[in-house]
Design a protein around this motif. Structure first.
Motif: not given
Length: 364
Positions: A301-311, A313-318, A335-340, A342-344
């Motif tokens: 996760v590099l960036l999270v945009e919280e838009l109320g009902a949705d969030a 997540v902008y990130g990068k693949l390996p 319940v959005p993730p946080k910057i930094g 690692m999601l699966s």
């Protein structure tokens, strides 16, 4: 009312060998609302102006109600156009602006007044008929421009980005009003916008142009679910579809750290074309969180945009490089993730899209 047809219609500007509109073939049914959309320079406004008679048709034809109008003067085409800047006469009242075209046609004052009043009722402009345009808001001026078109009872309405001068909230409200008004009047309408959200929410069908060429014309739902090529896939949708070059494997296609299964029709099409890689597309809403130890797609996760009902997540693949666009996934906004983090992630089965890596055409 009337149907409209572009038949191999091309527009070449003097001194430019590249056509602004290149062999456009598009049929618009009687009473249909069709939106022309595309990036800047795609030819959408030129296509509209060709229909209006404001740009020359270099080759091919444009037909209204089956009649070739390519060489007719604008006034003889039975169309009414709503411009981006409204083009109202500042010294005339709202009522005079709306009835001016009828006055030029020699329509009697009584009949003009009746038609203007009828249009004003449709557009909630009755209280403003005696005001000058400078005393109106942007949204009210836009409705006056619409009223001026309506009173003429044309066969075809043409609208060239009529909402671009309005603020975001008013634009949403007005686009709903225009769509409802068109449905009530049943007049064939061709509408130009660069805003794909506007296109998707207003049109019966949407025609997407790029570099003067028609890429696809279909219902908003079909454009979204079955884009005909990688350009359409990347343009339609907000945020845009994730597109990555993926190597074909015995299990499907390699995306990041996982092998994503592919439909049999996609595998067959790729094999027939002799491909070793494809352009793989996945929309942001097509992901679910993988079960612990499930071996899902890794996303940093590099960036999270919280838009109320949705969030989002902008990130990068390996295996993403520095030039790759951020990979986007939609999450529950509560319940959005946080910057930094690692999601699966897992991709919902059947929601992947595959395109030819060179031509961009859809596979399977």
């Amino acid at each position: 009312m009337a149907d409209v047809a572009y038949v191999d219609a091309t527009c070449l500007y003097p001194g430019n060998p590249i056509p602004a509109v290149d062999n456009l073939n598009l049929d618009v049914k009687d009473g249909e609302f069709v939106v022309l959309v595309g990036p800047s320079g795609s030819g959408k406004s030129t296509a509209l102006r060709m229909l209006a008679g404001l740009e020359d048709v270099s080759s091919g034809e444009i037909r209204i109600a089956g009649s070739d109008v390519s060489r007719k003067a604008p006034k003889d085409r039975d169309i009414a156009m709503v411009f981006q800047n409204y083009a109202l006469y500042p010294h005339m009242s709202v009522g005079e602006n709306m009835g001016f075209a009828l006055k030029l046609k020699g329509v009697s004052k009584t009949e003009r007044a009746a038609k203007v009043l009828e249009a004003a009722k449709l557009l909630d402009l009755e209280p403003y008929l005696d005001r000058k345009p400078k005393a109106l808001s942007g949204g009210q001026r836009q409705r006056v421009a619409m009223g001026r078109a309506i009173v003429r009872s044309p066969s075809v309405f043409l609208m060239d980005e009529p909402l671009s001068n309005l603020d975001a909230k008013l634009r949403v409200e007005t686009r709903a009003n225009i769509a409802a008004l068109q449905a009530r009047l049943g007049t064939t309408t061709i509408y130009v916008t660069h805003d794909q959200v506007e296109a998707m929410t207003m049109g019966d069908r949407v025609a997407l142009l790029k570099d003067g060429k028609l890429q696809q014309c279909d219902t908003p739902r079909n454009l979204y679910d079955s884009p005909g090529n990688a350009f359409v896939a990347g343009f339609i949708g907000s945020p845009a579809m994730n597109l990555r070059t993926a190597t074909l494997t015995p299990g499907g296609a390699r995306l990041g750290n996982v092998d994503l299964p592919l439909k049999d029709s996609v595998k067959a099409a790729a094999q027939q074309a002799g491909l070793s890689t494809i352009t793989l597309g996945v929309r942001p809403e097509s992901f679910t969180v993988a079960a612990a130890g499930g071996g899902g797609l890794s996303l940093e996760v590099l960036l999270v945009e919280e838009l109320g009902a949705d969030a989002y997540v902008y990130g990068k693949l390996p295996d993403d490089g520095a030039d790759d666009k951020h990979f986007v996934a939609r999450f529950d906004g509560r319940v959005p993730p946080k910057i930094g983090d690692m999601l699966s992630l897992d991709v919902r089965p059947g929601e992947e899209h595959a395109f030819h890596p060179e031509t961009g055409e859809r596979l399977g």
